[in-house]
Design an enzyme around this catalytic site. Structure first.
Site, PDB file in Angstrom:
ATOM      1  CD  GLU A  46       4.352   1.153   6.519  1.00 14.65           C
ATOM      2  OE1 GLU A  46       4.935   1.513   7.109  1.00 14.65           O
ATOM      3  OE2 GLU A  46       3.957   2.085   6.012  1.00 14.65           O
ATOM      4  CG  ASP A  78      -0.066  -0.047   2.175  1.00  9.03           C
ATOM      5  OD1 ASP A  78       1.021  -0.514   2.648  1.00  9.03           O
ATOM      6  OD2 ASP A  78      -0.492   0.787   3.764  1.00  9.03           O
ATOM      7  CG  HIS A 101     -17.528  40.264  19.293  1.00 10.52           C
ATOM      8  ND1 HIS A 101     -17.023  40.974  19.310  1.00 10.52           N
ATOM      9  CD2 HIS A 101     -18.760  40.709  18.006  1.00 10.52           C
ATOM     10  CE1 HIS A 101     -16.878  42.196  18.907  1.00 10.52           C
ATOM     11  NE2 HIS A 101     -18.228  41.752  17.892  1.00 10.52           N
TER      12      HIS A 101
END
Length: 454
Positions: A152, A87, A212
């Protein structure tokens, strides 16, 4: 034809076959690539059979299949278990590739494409070495077991379940891994030490919601500010980790090993060029090689919170987050370090915020006595395959599987890597030196031959 002559005669054929594998976008982290993962597993299984391995299977797991094969026709000879992965990482950002990530190309003595260095190219080196041995000698000189996983790059989620379920089947005299790098171009290397890895995530919560900053600023806790202040206190002025007890168990290098590591043909100027920073930094009192391989670290890996979009939004965020990791060296216990780090982090925070501290993973460090005969055979094979002096090195990264296998089976683990530090693994324009690819095939074939005499 002798073994080296045979390998040389197959250069074009081997390279074209490697390109086939590189064209498969086996990205393990993305669900849309599941068919590509399965295609890559079938491709690997087919090549294992072509190399003369038997009992080849594509073993399903909870996530992505694992490919296994074996050849056990060398009675009285050692048995080696080779581990690798098919992979790969995602290719993004795609626009930073000179040529497409999954359309491999050869330029300036290198083959470019995702997976060239990590780890398809290195897996293919072993497949071709075994195939060459079988074609030239009619059989393999040692018993071989091969395990190639597809997870992996996403943490090897299913690998250890497979090992536990097949413990007797996987017994071997040594583990061979090619998923590391050489010290530098023209310096074939055997890695005998890895750092361990703990990974953490913290969430700092202050106000119940974003506020705020004009109406509330100056009177309420700001989680980003508090997180940044806390992070800044995790190191002292000498860049030592400021967690009490962090260095208590660190194994100190012997004078002999420290001398050997600092005598390696390692060039600071090339390292600086690879890094690309205006200057280097790190723990005072140690060389760069020691900092990279033999000293523990604490590194911030990501920090976020509040508003990060386009333009302005004046808020005090409700929460802030960070990910960080500690690399560990021999004698440090990951569980102990995790507790020390969390205790210190919480102690630094004011009572105006709440902390959710997570230990996402832990991993032990590993070091091997490279005086063991199998390491000596490996170094001689590299020198014969590359026609250059080979060296023993440590690696700053972590491969948890190596530590798990060593602890479970009590066998030597030989990390024979053929990448280079600047080959962009996990980044755009990943590549593998053709000199290392073809030299690797020769070296691995010679290594398996030499093992038959142990």
């Amino acid at each position: 034809m002798d073994l080296i002559g045979y390998i040389d005669s197959k250069r074009d054929e081997h390279l074209n076959e490697l390109k086939e594998l590189l064209r498969i976008p086996s990205v393990s982290t993305k669900s849309e690539h599941k068919p590509d993962i399965e295609k890559a597993a079938r491709w690997v299984a087919e090549k294992l059979r072509a190399a003369g391995l038997e009992n080849v299977e594509i073993a399903p797991t909870k996530m992505h299949p694992l490919v296994y094969g074996e050849s056990l026709h060398a009675p009285g000879k050692p048995t080696v278990l080779f581990y690798g992965h098919y992979d790969v990482q995602p290719a993004e950002p795609l626009d930073l590739w000179t040529t497409p990530a999954f359309e491999p190309s050869v330029r300036d003595g290198r083959i470019y494409g995702r997976g060239t260095a990590d780890d398809k190219g290195q897996v293919h080196i072993h497949l071709k070495a075994l195939e060459a041995l079988r074609q030239v000698n009619g059989k393999l000189p040692v018993n071989v077991k091969i395990m190639i996983e597809g997870e992996e790059e996403v943490g090897s989620v299913s690998l250890w379940d497979f090992v536990r379920d097949n413990r007797e089947r996987l017994k071997a005299d040594a583990l061979i891994v090619s998923d590391t790098a050489m010290l530098a171009k023209g310096v074939p290397s055997i890695t005998y030490g890895l750092r361990g890895l703990n990974y953490y995530q913290v969430e700092i919560a202050g106000p119940a919601q974003d506020l705020h900053s004009g109406v509330f600023g100056g009177a309420v806790p700001n989680p980003i500010t508090i997180l940044a202040e806390t992070i800044a206190k995790l190191h002292d002025k000498n860049f030592r980790v400021a967690v009490p007890g962090f260095y208590a168990d660190v194994a100190i290098l012997s004078k002999r090993e420290r001398t050997a590591l600092n005598a390696l043909p390692w060039k600071e100027a090339e390292f600086r060029k690879t890094v690309g920073a205006p200057a280097l930094d790190g723990e005072k009192g140690f060389s760069i090689v020691e900092r990279l391989w033999a000293r523990p670290t604490l590194e911030l890996n990501g920090i976020w919170g509040g508003y990060t979009g386009e333009g302005a939004k004046t808020v005090i965020p409700s929460k802030a987050y960070a990910k960080f990791s500690t690399r560990l060296v021999p004698a440090q216990d990951p569980a102990k370090i995790a507790k020390l780090v969390e205790r210190h982090f919480r102690k630094l925070l004011p009572k105006s915020v709440v902390c959710n501290f997570q230990v996402l993973s832990t991993g032990k460090p590993w070091v091997a006595p490279y005086s063991h005969p199998i390491f000596q055979e490996a170094i001689h094979a590299l020198e014969s395959g590359f026609k250059k002096k080979a060296v023993f090195i440590r690696e700053g990264g972590s491969i948890p599987f190596v530590t798990q296998m060593h602890d479970t089976f009590k066998i030597p683990c030989v990390l024979m890597g053929f990448g280079l530090p600047d080959e962009n693994a996990h980044a755009p324009d990943e590549h593998l030196s053709l000199e290392n690819y073809f030299g690797g095939i020769k070296s691995v074939a010679l290594f398996y031959e030499r093992l038959a005499n142990l």
